[in-house]
Design a protein around this motif. Structure first.
Motif, PDB file in Angstrom:
ATOM      1  N   PRO A 334     -29.222 -44.294 -46.541  1.00 56.10           N
ATOM      2  CA  PRO A 334     -28.847 -43.569 -47.759  1.00 56.10           C
ATOM      3  C   PRO A 334     -29.856 -42.509 -48.209  1.00 56.10           C
ATOM      4  N   GLU A 335     -31.143 -42.652 -47.860  1.00 52.10           N
ATOM      5  CA  GLU A 335     -32.134 -41.738 -48.436  1.00 52.10           C
ATOM      6  C   GLU A 335     -32.232 -40.420 -47.672  1.00 52.10           C
ATOM      7  N   ARG A 336     -31.441 -40.279 -46.598  1.00 48.38           N
ATOM      8  CA  ARG A 336     -31.544 -39.073 -45.781  1.00 48.38           C
ATOM      9  C   ARG A 336     -30.946 -37.874 -46.492  1.00 48.38           C
ATOM     10  N   ILE A 337     -31.430 -36.701 -46.101  1.00 45.80           N
ATOM     11  CA  ILE A 337     -30.858 -35.453 -46.604  1.00 45.80           C
ATOM     12  C   ILE A 337     -30.564 -34.553 -45.411  1.00 45.80           C
ATOM     13  N   PHE A 338     -29.350 -34.055 -45.342  1.00 44.40           N
ATOM     14  CA  PHE A 338     -29.000 -33.135 -44.259  1.00 44.40           C
ATOM     15  C   PHE A 338     -28.432 -31.858 -44.860  1.00 44.40           C
ATOM     16  N   GLU A 339     -28.969 -30.729 -44.425  1.00 41.56           N
ATOM     17  CA  GLU A 339     -28.464 -29.440 -44.913  1.00 41.56           C
ATOM     18  C   GLU A 339     -27.295 -29.006 -44.040  1.00 41.56           C
ATOM     19  N   HIS A 340     -26.373 -28.331 -44.681  1.00 38.82           N
ATOM     20  CA  HIS A 340     -25.233 -27.784 -43.958  1.00 38.82           C
ATOM     21  C   HIS A 340     -25.700 -26.823 -42.872  1.00 38.82           C
ATOM     22  N   ASP A 341     -25.075 -26.884 -41.706  1.00 36.15           N
ATOM     23  CA  ASP A 341     -25.343 -25.948 -40.621  1.00 36.15           C
ATOM     24  C   ASP A 341     -26.737 -26.071 -40.030  1.00 36.15           C
ATOM     25  N   THR A 342     -27.331 -27.270 -40.094  1.00 40.03           N
ATOM     26  CA  THR A 342     -28.585 -27.497 -39.375  1.00 40.03           C
ATOM     27  C   THR A 342     -28.257 -28.399 -38.189  1.00 40.03           C
ATOM     28  N   GLN A 343     -29.203 -28.448 -37.252  1.00 40.01           N
ATOM     29  CA  GLN A 343     -28.964 -29.266 -36.068  1.00 40.01           C
ATOM     30  C   GLN A 343     -29.444 -30.687 -36.294  1.00 40.01           C
ATOM     31  N   VAL A 344     -28.715 -31.637 -35.718  1.00 44.45           N
ATOM     32  CA  VAL A 344     -29.115 -33.028 -35.849  1.00 44.45           C
ATOM     33  C   VAL A 344     -28.892 -33.700 -34.498  1.00 44.45           C
ATOM     34  N   GLN A 345     -29.807 -34.599 -34.169  1.00 46.09           N
ATOM     35  CA  GLN A 345     -29.693 -35.340 -32.923  1.00 46.09           C
ATOM     36  C   GLN A 345     -29.046 -36.681 -33.244  1.00 46.09           C
ATOM     37  N   LEU A 346     -27.840 -36.942 -32.683  1.00 52.16           N
ATOM     38  CA  LEU A 346     -27.158 -38.199 -32.937  1.00 52.16           C
ATOM     39  C   LEU A 346     -27.277 -39.118 -31.729  1.00 52.16           C
ATOM     40  N   ALA A 347     -27.309 -40.418 -32.017  1.00 48.15           N
ATOM     41  CA  ALA A 347     -27.325 -41.388 -30.922  1.00 48.15           C
ATOM     42  C   ALA A 347     -26.098 -42.292 -31.050  1.00 48.15           C
ATOM     43  N   VAL A 348     -25.557 -42.664 -29.886  1.00 50.17           N
ATOM     44  CA  VAL A 348     -24.319 -43.456 -29.866  1.00 50.17           C
ATOM     45  C   VAL A 348     -24.593 -44.809 -29.221  1.00 50.17           C
ATOM     46  N   ASP A 349     -24.091 -45.885 -29.873  1.00 54.52           N
ATOM     47  CA  ASP A 349     -24.168 -47.207 -29.258  1.00 54.52           C
ATOM     48  C   ASP A 349     -22.965 -47.336 -28.332  1.00 54.52           C
ATOM     49  N   THR A 350     -23.183 -47.074 -27.052  1.00 53.95           N
ATOM     50  CA  THR A 350     -22.047 -47.004 -26.123  1.00 53.95           C
ATOM     51  C   THR A 350     -21.386 -48.362 -25.912  1.00 53.95           C
ATOM     52  N   ALA A 351     -22.104 -49.451 -26.235  1.00 50.13           N
ATOM     53  CA  ALA A 351     -21.500 -50.776 -26.065  1.00 50.13           C
ATOM     54  C   ALA A 351     -20.412 -51.023 -27.095  1.00 50.13           C
ATOM     55  N   ALA A 352     -20.417 -50.234 -28.169  1.00 54.71           N
ATOM     56  CA  ALA A 352     -19.459 -50.467 -29.252  1.00 54.71           C
ATOM     57  C   ALA A 352     -18.223 -49.575 -29.162  1.00 54.71           C
ATOM     58  N   LEU A 353     -18.121 -48.820 -28.076  1.00 54.88           N
ATOM     59  CA  LEU A 353     -16.957 -47.941 -27.949  1.00 54.88           C
ATOM     60  C   LEU A 353     -15.693 -48.747 -27.652  1.00 54.88           C
ATOM     61  N   HIS A 354     -14.576 -48.257 -28.168  1.00 53.45           N
ATOM     62  CA  HIS A 354     -13.275 -48.839 -27.807  1.00 53.45           C
ATOM     63  C   HIS A 354     -12.544 -47.847 -26.918  1.00 53.45           C
ATOM     64  N   TYR A 355     -11.814 -48.383 -25.939  1.00 50.83           N
ATOM     65  CA  TYR A 355     -11.080 -47.524 -25.002  1.00 50.83           C
ATOM     66  C   TYR A 355      -9.588 -47.832 -25.143  1.00 50.83           C
ATOM     67  N   PHE A 356      -8.817 -46.808 -25.480  1.00 50.96           N
ATOM     68  CA  PHE A 356      -7.381 -47.020 -25.678  1.00 50.96           C
ATOM     69  C   PHE A 356      -6.588 -46.185 -24.695  1.00 50.96           C
ATOM     70  N   ASP A 357      -5.424 -46.691 -24.347  1.00 47.00           N
ATOM     71  CA  ASP A 357      -4.504 -45.919 -23.514  1.00 47.00           C
ATOM     72  C   ASP A 357      -3.969 -44.758 -24.360  1.00 47.00           C
ATOM     73  N   PRO A 358      -4.111 -43.527 -23.887  1.00 48.89           N
ATOM     74  CA  PRO A 358      -3.701 -42.397 -24.732  1.00 48.89           C
ATOM     75  C   PRO A 358      -2.195 -42.371 -24.987  1.00 48.89           C
ATOM     76  N   ARG A 359      -1.416 -43.015 -24.135  1.00 47.83           N
ATOM     77  CA  ARG A 359       0.030 -42.959 -24.319  1.00 47.83           C
ATOM     78  C   ARG A 359       0.514 -44.105 -25.244  1.00 47.83           C
ATOM     79  N   THR A 360       0.135 -45.355 -24.924  1.00 43.90           N
ATOM     80  CA  THR A 360       0.643 -46.490 -25.694  1.00 43.90           C
ATOM     81  C   THR A 360      -0.295 -46.891 -26.821  1.00 43.90           C
ATOM     82  N   GLY A 361      -1.538 -46.458 -26.767  1.00 37.99           N
ATOM     83  CA  GLY A 361      -2.501 -46.861 -27.778  1.00 37.99           C
ATOM     84  C   GLY A 361      -3.107 -48.227 -27.547  1.00 37.99           C
ATOM     85  N   ALA A 362      -2.699 -48.907 -26.460  1.00 36.97           N
ATOM     86  CA  ALA A 362      -3.194 -50.266 -26.226  1.00 36.97           C
ATOM     87  C   ALA A 362      -4.670 -50.243 -25.869  1.00 36.97           C
TER      88      ALA A 362
END
Lengths: 391, 279
Positions: A334-362
């Motif tokens: 919560p204490e972070r401040i980000f200015e509009h149109d600045t660059q930010v480095q994001l990290a992704v927890d790839t173990a938490a991704l969900h994979y769905f079938d693009p057609r059926t959504g399963a």
């Protein structure tokens, strides 16, 4: 004290609203049904209450078929979304109504009304008319009227949705502690996923035609049966990213269709997705699993993004970032401040991704047999709609 | 709007309302003072707006004939009987049309009932006379008018009650069913109290129509039964109309509806505004 069973329940008007729904709610179970508005949640409760007659199927209480019973012969109590308090009767008379209908003697009525009113902290309002009490107090009165009835089945239709946030939270806590609700089978309808996750022993997510996924809060949140469930639960809403699977140096990766996002697939799931190599998938990424890189463990997959919008909400921050045209919602401390149109480095927890079938959504990576059955159920619901339309 | 314009509009409005009040009250005022005049004064070429001499005995002489008072009683019985019957039938029919439109015969039947108010009453005057003449109680009876006035009052009661029932939330009845009340109990305990102000408004409208009806009463009754409306024109002396007595008697006939209105006006206002503002 009873269990509620729905067998092959069908109801529709110009189109099927509930299609061959099967559901068992055990005695003492608090079953929450969550789904978008207009999907038929209230219709389901009205079928159980007997206010609507099903086109087909049965409603059973403890194995007894009550489908043909009129509502006043069923021992089912229901709170209405509009509260439906009798405006010309006092709070006390409103609460006493089910007891009077059963010709309870006056002394017992007075005692029961008083104890329920004390439990719900409306005992100082008993002589007032519903028009003279606040929304939260109206809701408690409506709840009191159902509690006093000592029914076999409780039906609660969006009981706290129209109250302001503070009272809503207070009443939500009260639902946890109401012993009477914990002794019977309860069906609780809401469109608010937080209410559902908080209250439900089990939760059913309702889509068009019926339940598309059933499970505990954890099940649904971590292993959604399909994209609809994943999108419906969680705030901010899950990021949905159309992508392709690709092999790079024999490691399965996913590449977003838009924006420069290339992430390795979690090794634990890679074998489930290997068959889809070079195929399209829809990725679900919850905002809490994509954060500024300095808030994540070192070694997480990283991506550079542009800050589009930042909302500091006190207990958390919501960052809307742009990765070359791909918009991603991320959570920050919560204490972070980000200015509009600045660059930010994001990290992704790839173990938490969900994979769905693009057609059926399963969901493509479900392994548990139970969840697989839920997927199968979702597709049977879909086929059920078409077969009923033909009929 | 500027302050000046506002005051101008306000002044014009007050003038208009003042004129309107005078316009509506004047006939009643003139009726009241005429009732106290002598026959000669009522027939003077230049009307007087204040009686030269007061003749309160006019009010006694209109009741010299005992059947004149009886006519007020007859009117009261006919109007009240018809109102109760209209209200009973109209409430049941209105409820059916509001809650079960398909089972109750649909829009067509509802409009057919309403259409009974659309033809000019005089068109059925003669057929109705022969129709009622063929009944065991004939035309010259209270019951004949009580039933006849249903033709006009039941459509009104049905339609107004239908609107009031539509405004009474159906969910309240459903909540009552779930409390364990049967449909009849739910209707009596929950829905009927909600439409009570409407019922009172409807009964006032029905009652006033039946109380004031002249055309059919004039043809149907007159010997065994008289309504006050057909008594008023009988205050004559030879070819001379006794305006003072006619006004005195009709002033007396105004009292019951005015009293009823004052008694029930609280409900009337609520009933007539029901549906305008949802509560």
């Amino acid at each position: 004290m009873a269990r509620l069973e729905l067998q092959g329940l069908c109801k529709g008007w110009d189109f099927p609203v509930i299609d061959r729904m099967d559901l068992t709610v055990e005695e003492g179970e608090f079953f929450v049904i969550v789904g978008p508005s207009g999907i038929g949640k209230t219709t389901l409760l009205r079928l159980v209450a007997g206010l609507e007659a099903p086109d087909a199927g049965k409603v059973l209480v403890d194995g007894r078929d009550i489908t043909a019973l009129p509502p006043y012969r069923r021992r089912v109590a229901m709170t209405f979304e509009s509260y439906a308090l009798y405006p010309h009767k006092t709070v006390a008379e409103n609460i006493a109504s089910p007891l009077r209908a059963r010709k309870t003697d006056a002394a017992t009525i007075a005692k029961r009304v008083q104890s329920v009113a004390e439990l719900l902290r409306i005992d100082h309002l008993l002589d007032r008319k519903p028009g003279e009490v606040s929304g939260g107090q109206k809701q408690r009165t409506a709840l009191g009227r159902t509690l006093v009835a000592d029914p076999e089945i409780f039906l609660l239709d969006e009981p706290i949705s129209h109250l302001d946030a503070k009272i809503r939270h207070e009443l939500r806590q009260q639902f946890h502690t109401l012993e009477d609700l914990r002794k019977v089978a309860t069906l609780y309808v809401t469109h608010d996923y937080a209410e559902a996750l908080s209250l439900g022993d089990r939760i059913g997510v309702m889509g068009s035609g019926g339940l598309v996924d059933v499970g505990t809060a954890r099940d649904l949140f971590e292993r959604p049966a399909n994209l609809f469930v994943a999108e419906h639960l969680g705030q901010p809403t899950i990021n949905v990213i159309p992508a392709r699977l690709e092999s790079h140096a024999d490691v399965l990766h996913l590449r977003a269709n838009q924006g420069d996002l290339l992430l390795p697939v979690d090794p634990a799931r890679a074998h489930l997705l290997a068959a889809r190599n070079d195929g399209a998938v829809t990725i679900g990424l919850r905002p809490q699993f994509v954060r500024p890189a300095d808030e994540m463990p070192a070694g997480s997959a990283q991506v550079t993004a542009n800050v589009d919008l930042y909302e500091a909400l006190g207990s958390t921050g919501i960052l809307i970032a742009d990765i070359l045209g791909l918009r991603i919602t991320a959570l920050t401390s919560p204490e972070r401040i980000f200015e509009h149109d600045t660059q930010v480095q994001l990290a992704v927890d790839t173990a938490a991704l969900h994979y769905f079938d693009p057609r059926t959504g399963a969901n493509l990576t479900l392994q548990t047999p139970g969840a697989g059955a839920a997927t199968a159920m979702a597709s049977s619901v879909a086929s059920g709609i078409s077969s009923r339309a033909e009929a | 709007m500027s302050e000046k314009n506002y005051r101008l509009v306000r002044t014009l409005l007050l003038i208009f309302l003042g004129l309107w009040t005078v316009l509506t009250l004047f006939p009643i005022y003139f009726k009241a003072i005429t009732a106290f005049k002598s026959p000669a004064e009522t027939n003077s070429t230049i009307p007087s707006f204040w009686p030269k001499e007061w003749h309160p005995e006019n009010f006694v002489s209109v009741f010299a004939e005992s059947s004149n008072f009886q006519s007020l009683v007859d009117s009261f019985v006919i109007a009240s009987g018809n109102t109760l019957l209209s209200l009973f039938l109209g409430t049941l029919a209105g409820y059916a049309f509001a809650r079960f439109p398909k089972q109750a015969g649909g829009e067509n039947l509802a409009f057919w009932i309403l259409s009974n108010r659309m033809f000019p009453p005089v068109a059925v005057l003669i057929p109705m006379f022969f129709l009622f003449d063929a009944t065991p109680w004939g035309t010259d009876s209270r019951i004949s008018l009580i039933i006849l006035y249903l033709v006009f009052n039941m459509p009104l009661a049905t339609w107004l009650m239908m609107v009031f029932f539509r405004d009474a939330p159906r969910e309240l009845e459903e909540a009552a069913y779930l409390d364990g009340w049967t449909p009849l109990q739910a209707f009596m305990r929950i829905t009927l109290p909600l439409v009570l102000p409407g019922m009172i408004s409807v009964s006032m409208l029905c009652w006033i129509f039946a109380w004031n009806e002249y055309l059919f009463a004039n043809l149907f009754v007159g010997t065994d039964v008289k309504t006050y409306t057909i008594v008023i024109p009988t205050f004559t002396h030879g070819s001379q109309t006794l305006w003072n007595l006619q006004m005195a008697f009709s002033l007396m006939a105004m009292l019951p509806p005015v009293a009823l209105f004052i008694l029930l006006r609280r409900y009337m206002v609520r009933g007539l505004s029901l549906g305008v503002v949802k509560g």
